[in-house]
Write a protein that holds these residues in place. Structure first.
Motif, short mmCIF file in Angstrom:
data_model
loop_
_atom_site.label_atom_id
_atom_site.label_comp_id
_atom_site.label_asym_id
_atom_site.label_seq_id
_atom_site.Cartn_x
_atom_site.Cartn_y
_atom_site.Cartn_z
N ALA A 57 -2.08 1.73 13.92
CA ALA A 57 -1.20 2.56 13.09
C ALA A 57 -1.57 2.39 11.63
CB ALA A 57 0.26 2.16 13.31
N SER A 58 -1.11 3.31 10.80
CA SER A 58 -1.30 3.20 9.36
C SER A 58 0.01 2.68 8.75
CB SER A 58 -1.64 4.58 8.78
OG SER A 58 -1.69 4.52 7.38
N ASN A 59 -0.04 1.48 8.20
CA ASN A 59 1.16 0.83 7.68
C ASN A 59 1.46 1.34 6.27
OD1 ASN A 59 3.20 -0.90 6.94
ND2 ASN A 59 1.91 -2.71 6.77
N GLU A 60 2.52 2.14 6.16
CA GLU A 60 2.90 2.68 4.84
C GLU A 60 4.31 2.22 4.46
OE1 GLU A 60 2.31 6.92 4.92
OE2 GLU A 60 0.32 6.72 5.85
N PHE A 61 4.79 1.14 5.13
CA PHE A 61 6.15 0.69 4.86
C PHE A 61 6.25 -0.81 4.68
CE2 PHE A 61 10.31 -0.79 6.40
CZ PHE A 61 11.15 -0.10 5.54
N TYR A 62 5.69 -1.57 5.60
CA TYR A 62 5.82 -3.03 5.55
C TYR A 62 4.86 -3.65 4.55
CZ TYR A 62 8.91 -2.74 9.57
OH TYR A 62 9.97 -2.45 10.39
N LYS A 63 5.22 -4.84 4.06
CA LYS A 63 4.41 -5.46 3.01
C LYS A 63 3.01 -5.82 3.49
CE LYS A 63 5.53 -10.45 3.04
NZ LYS A 63 6.34 -10.64 4.25
N ASP A 64 2.88 -6.13 4.78
CA ASP A 64 1.56 -6.39 5.34
C ASP A 64 1.59 -6.17 6.84
OD1 ASP A 64 2.72 -8.70 6.49
OD2 ASP A 64 2.07 -9.97 4.82
N ASP A 65 0.43 -6.25 7.47
CA ASP A 65 0.34 -5.95 8.89
C ASP A 65 1.03 -7.01 9.75
OD1 ASP A 65 -0.95 -3.63 8.39
OD2 ASP A 65 -2.96 -4.31 8.91
N GLU A 66 1.14 -8.23 9.24
CA GLU A 66 1.84 -9.26 10.00
C GLU A 66 3.33 -8.92 10.13
OE1 GLU A 66 2.87 -14.06 9.97
OE2 GLU A 66 1.29 -13.29 8.67
N GLU A 67 3.91 -8.47 9.02
CA GLU A 67 5.33 -8.09 9.06
C GLU A 67 5.53 -6.91 10.02
OE1 GLU A 67 8.66 -7.98 5.64
OE2 GLU A 67 7.21 -6.34 5.48
N LEU A 68 4.59 -5.97 10.01
CA LEU A 68 4.65 -4.84 10.94
C LEU A 68 4.55 -5.32 12.38
CD1 LEU A 68 4.51 -1.87 11.84
CD2 LEU A 68 2.06 -1.88 11.26
N ALA A 69 3.60 -6.22 12.65
CA ALA A 69 3.41 -6.72 14.02
C ALA A 69 4.66 -7.42 14.53
CB ALA A 69 2.21 -7.66 14.08
N MET A 70 5.33 -8.17 13.66
CA MET A 70 6.54 -8.88 14.10
C MET A 70 7.69 -7.90 14.36
SD MET A 70 5.42 -11.86 14.47
CE MET A 70 6.95 -12.66 14.96
#
Length: 346
Positions: free
Chosen positions: A153-166
């Motif tokens: 996915a393209s992360n345009e919201f969370y501060k980083d990909d780790e936060e998105l993954a969690m």
């Protein structure tokens, strides 16, 4: 439903070929979609669910007839292993995708993460209920892993990909708990992308996987592979995993690896001595049906590294992209092979 009692229980990774009357296989063969691919379905929307149900029964019966001990629903209702779940979540914009360009220059539309990830209702619950009603064998259902979804996915919201993954892990966990309550005997997370970015995987993949499996008491699996044989030819596959030993730290009971097509050195399994191993013993890059004796030799080779009570024979990967007659023949040969070796070790 109890787990199979005999040694070397056979299973599948997840997908089984969808019939030509249900999907446009030529369109399907061009990619592993990240966003929705509604045009792939040949049946009008009003009748699509019924058609998918009928095709799912066919897939379940094929697996049973082939002698598979732990069956799935064949993932018949999915356009890909991951996109149906990923695009059903709140916070995802799948209608206006971002374009990711791979190292080889291939452009792939991916969902954009534009808000807080949330699960506003079950996605695969009906699939699991349908599977449970239609087989008396041990039943497994698969979910895309949180690390893999964060990479697709393209992360345009969370501060980083780790936060998105969690955040994705929490959504997967909520789904997995419902699937367990619906009668899933085994729950599998598909995490093929841990090998694409091993540096990021080393930082947070295990943490995300463990969050996704929190509170699950039935056996759990993490599946890692090098990609569908139809999409990633065998001569381009690496000889080893860049992220495997680290999976020993997951709470998953089983690790599923692709070993037949890439001719993997099974010495790597020493790092996973506390896990059961779902060992890929069917080469999906081979368009023919291996004999039971060839597959039996692959199982015996696995037994040099893994005790019989920890080995679960399986295909290398999902069988979605294969002709159905070939997929069935390969599963039947694998079941016959497991029966041969079972007599030797039993």
């Amino acid at each position: 439903m109890p787990q199979p009692k005999h040694l070397l229980p056979t299973t599948v990774v997840g997908s089984y070929p969808q019939p030509d009357w249900l999907v446009d296989r030529e369109m399907l063969s061009k990619s592993v979609p990240r966003t929705r691919m509604a045009g792939m379905w040949r049946i009008p929307q009003a009748h699509l669910e019924q058609a998918q149900d009928d095709a799912t029964v066919v897939a379940i019966r094929d697996m049973e007839r082939a002698g598979i001990d732990i069956v799935t629903d064949g993932e018949i209702r999915r356009e890909s292993y991951s996109n149906r779940f990923a695009t059903a979540l709140d916070g995802i914009d799948a209608e206006n995708p971002a374009i990711i360009t791979s190292r080889s220059g291939q452009k792939t539309p991916v969902p954009r993460v534009v808000g807080k990830i949330g699960r506003n209702g079950p996605v695969e619950l009906r699939d699991m209920q349908f599977l449970r009603r239609n087989t008396d064998r041990a039943a497994k259902i698969t979910l895309p892993g949180p690390f893999t979804m964060s990479q697709q996915a393209s992360n345009e919201f969370y501060k980083d990909d780790e936060e998105l993954a969690m955040a994705l892990a929490a959504a997967v966990n909520a789904e997995a708990l419902e699937l367990q309550n619906a009668g899933a005997d085994v729950i599998q997370l598909d995490e093929p992308w841990v090998r694409n970015d091993p540096a990021a995987a080393k930082r947070y993949a295990v943490k995300a996987i463990n969050r996704a499996l929190q509170g699950i008491t039935v056996p759990t699996v993490v599946h890692v592979c090098f990609g569908y044989a139809a999409v990633v030819p065998g001569d381009t596959k690496p000889a080893g995993y860049s992220f495997l030993a680290e999976l020993a730290d997951t709470t998953a009971e089983q690790i599923s690896i692709e070993a037949a097509q890439p001719k993997l050195d099974l010495g790597v399994l020493a790092d996973l001595s506390r896990k059961k191993i779902m060992l890929g013993v069917i080469d999906l890059g081979n368009p023919g049906i291996e004999t039971a004796s060839v597959i039996a030799d692959r199982i015996r080779h696995g037994l040099k590294y893994v005790s019989a009570d920890r080995l679960i024979p399986a295909p290398d990967c999902g069988m979605k992209y294969m002709p159905r007659a070939i997929a069935f023949g390969k599963l039947k040969a694998m079941s016959d092979a497991a029966a041969i070796v079972r007599k030797e070790v039993g």
